[in-house]
Design a protein around this motif. Structure first.
Motif, short mmCIF file in Angstrom:
data_model
loop_
_atom_site.label_atom_id
_atom_site.label_comp_id
_atom_site.label_asym_id
_atom_site.label_seq_id
_atom_site.Cartn_x
_atom_site.Cartn_y
_atom_site.Cartn_z
N ARG A 81 10.75 -7.97 15.99
CA ARG A 81 9.64 -7.89 15.10
C ARG A 81 8.54 -8.79 16.57
O ARG A 81 7.13 -8.78 16.93
CB ARG A 81 9.24 -9.52 14.94
N ASP A 82 9.35 -9.95 17.98
CA ASP A 82 8.40 -10.83 18.94
C ASP A 82 7.56 -8.98 19.84
O ASP A 82 6.81 -9.31 20.60
CB ASP A 82 9.33 -11.60 20.05
N SER B 249 3.65 -3.41 14.58
CA SER B 249 4.27 -4.50 13.93
C SER B 249 5.14 -3.75 13.23
O SER B 249 6.13 -2.76 13.83
CB SER B 249 3.22 -4.05 12.66
N SER C 185 1.00 -5.39 20.83
CA SER C 185 -0.02 -5.58 20.42
C SER C 185 -1.24 -6.27 21.03
O SER C 185 -2.42 -6.19 21.10
CB SER C 185 -0.17 -6.66 18.81
N GLN C 186 -0.85 -7.67 21.64
CA GLN C 186 -1.71 -8.09 22.95
C GLN C 186 -1.40 -7.65 23.79
O GLN C 186 -2.97 -7.29 24.77
CB GLN C 186 -1.21 -9.31 23.28
N ASP D 97 4.82 -7.60 18.27
CA ASP D 97 3.55 -8.90 18.65
C ASP D 97 3.27 -8.81 20.22
O ASP D 97 2.01 -8.59 20.63
CB ASP D 97 3.65 -10.51 18.19
#
Length: 713
Positions: free
Chosen positions: A530-531, A545, A537-538, A534
């Motif tokens: 998950r990290d 996701s 995404s940035q 994320d």
């Protein structure tokens, strides 16, 4: 010099030395050569070497190509040799792909494959699957970068819905309220806004079908009862006007309270029939080339108005009744939203609807339950927003590019990684595991970006309903020939995973149901994934996701590849399937509350979608209090989406519904039994499961001890 040659399929054919010259000259031209005479001289060297080696015996095409490579290298034509080798490799790939394609087509013509348990064996299904096989072949061999294609072929990753790779997007939460209020055009003329609840329900089904033809994944309504409220109100006005006219015409007096009661009775009857028709349509109205009904979902349960409650209640009643002979409706997937202060506890305005939803679930497996108060869902309870689920488990809400809303957004694509393989390759070395995990995640991020670059260049005209009718957030101002990138930046790109349990066994010797240390490692693995999403995404400004993959066809595919590669490894490759996402293995003996406690913590990491189940031996319909205890345990475990499983066997002749352990109906003796089971989040009949999922279903252990089962039943 030579007259015959053995072809790759074993046939003996005429030998033509000019083909050798042509191939050498083509390779030379690829690196700037222009001397055909040299190609002819090199051909003579090839022929002399063939004569020395085979002395008149018949040689093969491969023998000739090996000899050409040898002559080119030994003659100092290294660049030409490299071009020839590359060309030969490319031609081999194309031939292999064509052969695989023809084998797959031949198999489909006998029987459609069972990648999707809700695709029929009809002629249209066969044609659709043949086209999908051809598309997969094209994308793997002509379009995907070599590293991404090879990782998919080898089983390190799996690119879902590869047949649709460059054509469309996955799924959508459809803005039903706007479409019904404004009307729409599905290709054959404008459909005006409805004026009755029956028409609204019929158009809702048509909307699902129309958009399914533009997409390959699920179609969902996030606020079904809320969006249908205006048409219950319109129905009320219509019925009241008709009744008052009748009273006036017959010159009779009816007390106002009695008139209102009569109007309500009529509206309730019309609404029930509308919901019944909606369910019938979604189980009979085909799309996707006629091969499958729309993969539909609806969310409801939190509207507290009389009209909204009526939609929820009548839908559940119609769903509980079933189809014509009492058969279980397969679609839509039904998601009942649970929220404290709305329907969670006695005294809440919709608590009675929660009770009804559990009653229906005890007979039909649906509804599933969507927990709005989960730590990762609660923050979105503002401006009348709620988190909705769709299909097997998909969840779309966070957005780095705009408003965090549900309607008008969906998943663009997802690719899953093979966790057990990484565990097996690491051989117990956790440093090696983390390194290989990150390398695979890097490749998946790259692959999702590669696909996004294809998708963003599609145009509005490629999606006549989805984009043409402005269903997607950000598509409102796009013209027919515009690219769809401004809209799909609001969608999600998801990495999925399968087989956490088997991965943990490969790494530690135990899965997370057997060892607290394995559970801690499992949570560390999933939180790390998950990290990484994320961070992506940035870095890229897109909605990456993490998905708890619904492993249907994939489950057996990964396992077979790994068994061939690593052999039979106890607890890892010794069964025909890998365990779904982060679930405890289906055959593991564990009680319901312990299973809920183990799986609950994973939900918050899987922001693209998640689901957990409890397996019971039969429907607990005679003890609703115990059933409610299970659902509230899921709520307390911070789950986002969950359900209860048990066998649903239905006689096609008399409609008997229950657990039928024998081959014929215990009531009428008929042998046609529909055995409905949950496969990855949606329902299907057991005979449509693929072999791996049939084996998995047969090994599912129930999650209640004898005392608990007695309480539930």
């Amino acid at each position: 010099m030579f007259n015959q040659i053995r072809k790759r399929d074993g046939r003996i054919a005429s030998f033509h030395e000019g083909k050798i010259t042509d191939a050498i000259f083509k390779a030379a031209k690829a690196v700037g050569g222009e001397d055909r005479q040299m190609a002819m001289e090199l051909t003579l060297r090839v022929l002399r070497l063939l004569k020395e080696r085979y002395n008149g015996d018949i040689f093969s095409v491969e023998d000739v190509q090996d000899t050409v490579e040898k002559v080119l290298i030994e003659s100092g034509h290294a660049r030409t040799a490299k071009a020839y080798i590359l060309y030969r490799h490319q031609r081999t790939r194309i031939r292999d792909a064509q052969s695989d394609l023809m084998d797959a087509v031949s198999e489909i013509l006998r029987e459609t494959n069972r990648e999707n348990a809700n695709v029929s064996n009809s002629p249209s299904a066969k044609v659709l699957q043949i086209s999908e096989v051809a598309s997969v072949n094209y994308y793997l061999n002509r379009m995907l970068p070599e590293d991404e294609a090879n990782a998919h072929r080898d089983g390190d990753i799996y690119i879902h819905d590869l047949a649709w790779y460059g054509k469309t997007l996955t799924c959508l939460q459809i803005p039903l309220q706007r479409l019904l209020a404004q009307g729409f055009d599905n290709g054959h003329g404008y459909i005006r806004p409805p004026k009755s609840i029956k028409t609204a329900a019929a158009l809702a089904a048509i909307i699902l079908q129309s958009n399914q033809n533009d997409m390959h994944g699920g179609q969902s309504f996030a606020y079904f009862e809320r969006d249908m409220v205006p048409y219950v109100q319109a129905e009320y006005r219509r019925q009241e006007a008709d009744l008052r006219k009748a009273i006036a015409r017959f010159e009779i007096t009816v007390p106002e309270d009695k008139l209102i009661a009569m109007v309500r009775e009529r509206v309730e009857s019309e609404t029930y029939q509308a919901m019944e028709g909606f369910i019938y349509n979604l189980n009979t109205m085909h799309s996707r080339a006629g091969a499958q009904v729309p993969f539909s979902s609806i969310n409801f349960g939190t509207d507290t108005t009389w009209e909204g409650r009526l939609i929820t209640r009548t839908f559940l009643q119609a769903y509980e009744k079933g189809l014509g002979k009492g058969e279980a409706p397969i679609f839509p997937n039904v998601c009942f939203k649970i929220r404290k202060g709305i329907n969670y506890a006695p005294g809440d305005p919709n608590y009675d609807l929660f009770q009804l939803s559990m009653q229906v679930a005890c007979k039909r497996l649906f509804p599933n339950f969507a927990f709005q108060d989960a730590s990762f869902n609660r923050s979105y309870q503002q401006d009348n927003e709620e988190v909705a689920y769709m299909g097997c488990r998909t969840r779309v809400i966070g957005n780095v590019n705009g408003a965090e809303v549900t309607d008008g957004r969906g998943n663009l694509s997802f690719t899953s990684l093979n966790l057990p393989r990484i565990g097996l390759r690491a051989q117990g070395d956790l440093d090696a595991f983390w390194r290989m995990l990150d390398e695979t995640i890097d490749l998946i991020i790259k692959q999702l970006l590669t696909r996004f670059d294809v998708q963003k260049n599609l145009r509005v005209c490629d999606f006549p309903f989805l984009m043409g009718q402005r269903l997607y957030v950000g598509s409102e101002s796009l013209k027919l020939t515009d690219k769809i990138e401004p809209a799909i930046i609001h969608g999600t790109l998801s990495m999925g995973f399968i087989g956490l349990a088997e991965c943990l066994v490969a790494l530690t010797g135990h899965h997370h149901g057997q060892s607290p240390e394995a559970q801690a490692l499992g949570l560390k693995i999933v939180s790390h994934m998950r990290d990484r999403m994320d961070e992506a995404s940035q870095q890229y400004g897109l909605n990456f996701s993490l998905l708890a993959t619904p492993a249907e066809g994939l489950s057996g595919k990964f396992t077979k590849k790994d068994r061939d590669r690593f052999g039979v490894i106890p607890g890892v490759t010794d069964r025909p399937w890998y365990t779904n996402s982060f679930h405890v293995p289906v055959e593991f003996q564990i009680n319901a509350f312990a299973k809920i406690g183990l799986e609950g913590p994973y939900h918050k990491y899987c922001n693209a979608g998640h689901i957990s189940y409890v397996e019971l031996p039969s429907a607990p319909q005679h003890n609703m209090q115990a059933f409610e205890t299970l659902i509230k345990a899921m709520y307390d475990a911070d789950m986002g989406y969950a359900a209860v499983n048990f066998p649903v066997d239905i006689c096609k002749q008399c409609g008997f519904n229950g657990v039928i352990d024998q081959e014929s109906c215990p009531r009428c003796g008929h042998g046609a039994i529909s055995r409905v089971r949950r496969i990855t989040g949606y329902l299907s009949t057991l005979d449509n499961f693929n072999d791996a999922k049939k084996a998995e279903e047969a090994n599912r252990a129930t999650h209640c001890h004898q005392r608990e089962c007695e309480e539930l039943h």
